[in-house]
Design an enzyme around this catalytic site. Structure first.
Site, short mmCIF file in Angstrom:
data_model
loop_
_atom_site.label_atom_id
_atom_site.label_comp_id
_atom_site.label_asym_id
_atom_site.label_seq_id
_atom_site.Cartn_x
_atom_site.Cartn_y
_atom_site.Cartn_z
CG ASN A 8 25.56 69.23 48.31
OD1 ASN A 8 26.20 68.00 48.43
ND2 ASN A 8 25.01 69.55 49.37
CD GLU A 99 20.87 68.17 53.26
OE1 GLU A 99 21.77 67.50 53.02
OE2 GLU A 99 19.93 68.87 52.76
C1 PEP Z 1 22.36 72.07 49.24
O1 PEP Z 1 22.34 70.95 49.40
O2 PEP Z 1 23.34 72.89 50.04
C2 PEP Z 1 21.18 72.85 48.85
C3 PEP Z 1 21.21 73.99 48.65
O3 PEP Z 1 20.08 72.10 48.38
P1 PEP Z 1 18.90 72.54 47.50
O4 PEP Z 1 19.42 73.36 46.17
O5 PEP Z 1 18.19 71.12 47.07
O6 PEP Z 1 17.91 73.17 48.43
#
Ligand code: PEP
Length: 257
Positions: A8, A99
């Site tokens: 992602n 988010e």
């Molecule tokens: C995400 O955006 O789903 C995520 C897990 O971010 P990060 O790996 O940066 O914690």
């Protein structure tokens, strides 16, 4: 079933040359595609470029959206429909990322409607994100379970009666909010405990077994195998580390055949 590793990119990067730079991490890596399926969810404007780069690199990588509308089509400025994704060749859509729940007010009802739109469009699966805040975690196991159950049941409402959900067509990602983008991943034990509970809820309520549940939250090259190596964890959703060329290359090397 294969473990799904989904990247992602969130709203990164801003420059096209950086997109091309990160994509070069896929050049020359021989991923064990019998064990893993890889998907990338970039900002949607980069999808045409990314799909042509993967074609040139002969990289077998699935494409994903980070979000979609729950509507089929319409006067909804700024939205993308699941059908548009399907017609472009999208295989997965991330739905209900924390988010989006936090900054865009997405509720369980909206998450449910989006999951329905994804399945209705014929896309392989929504990747439905669930996870508790630190406040809830600090209240203990019962509070965590109550929160997770509410999110899972909320997301699944009437999905099974659509006859489009099979155990392969809905995927969950356990993403504790306190672990996202903080550098403080859950321990594999914490992740396994909640993931086992998510599977329990799905089995008990919908008689669906074998639903894949990924872990997400500060996954990087150093810790990815600690999660993906667990029988109970069916893959990873990787954010920040997947948009850093070096880190991404190191992650891909861990998935080497
Ligand atoms: C995400 O955006 O789903 C995520 C897990 O971010 P990060 O790996 O940066 O914690």
């Amino acid at each position: 079933m294969k473990k799904l590793i989904a990247f992602n990119w969130k709203m990164h990067p801003n420059k096209l040359k950086d997109v091309e730079g990160v994509l070069m991490a896929f050049d020359g890596v021989d991923i064990d595609l019998d064990t893993y399926e890889i998907a990338i969810a970039p900002p949607a404007v980069y999808l045409p470029l990314i799909s042509s780069v993967f074609y040139e690199l002969k990289a077998d990588i699935s494409l994903a959206l980070q979000n979609c509308s729950w509507e089929h089509e319409g006067a909804l400025t700024g939205e993308l429909s699941a059908e548009m994704g399907k017609n472009f060749g999208i295989d997965y859509v991330i739905v209900g990322h924390s988010e989006r729940r936090t900054y865009f007010g997405e509720t369980d009802e909206m998450v449910n409607a989006k999951a329905k739109a994804v399945l209705g469009a014929g896309i392989m699966a929504p990747i439905i994100c669930v996870g508790e805040s630190l406040t809830i975690r600090n209240k203990g196991k019962a509070a965590i379970r109550q929160h997770i159950k509410k999110q899972v049941i909320g997301a699944m409402k009437n999905l099974t009666s659509d006859k489009v959900v099979t155990n392969k067509r809905v995927i969950f990602a356990y993403e504790p909010i306190w672990a996202i983008g903080t550098g403080k991943a859950a321990t594999p034990e914490q992740a396994v405990e909640v993931i086992a509970y998510i599977k329990e809820v799905i089995e008990a309520n919908y008689k669906l077994s074998g639903v894949r549940v990924l872990y997400g939250g500060s996954v990087n090259a150093k810790n990815i195998m600690e999660f993906v190596g667990q029988d109970a964890i069916d893959g990873a959703l990787v954010g920040g580390a997947s948009v850093d060329k070096k880190e991404l290359k190191n992650i891909l090397k861990k998935l080497h055949s």
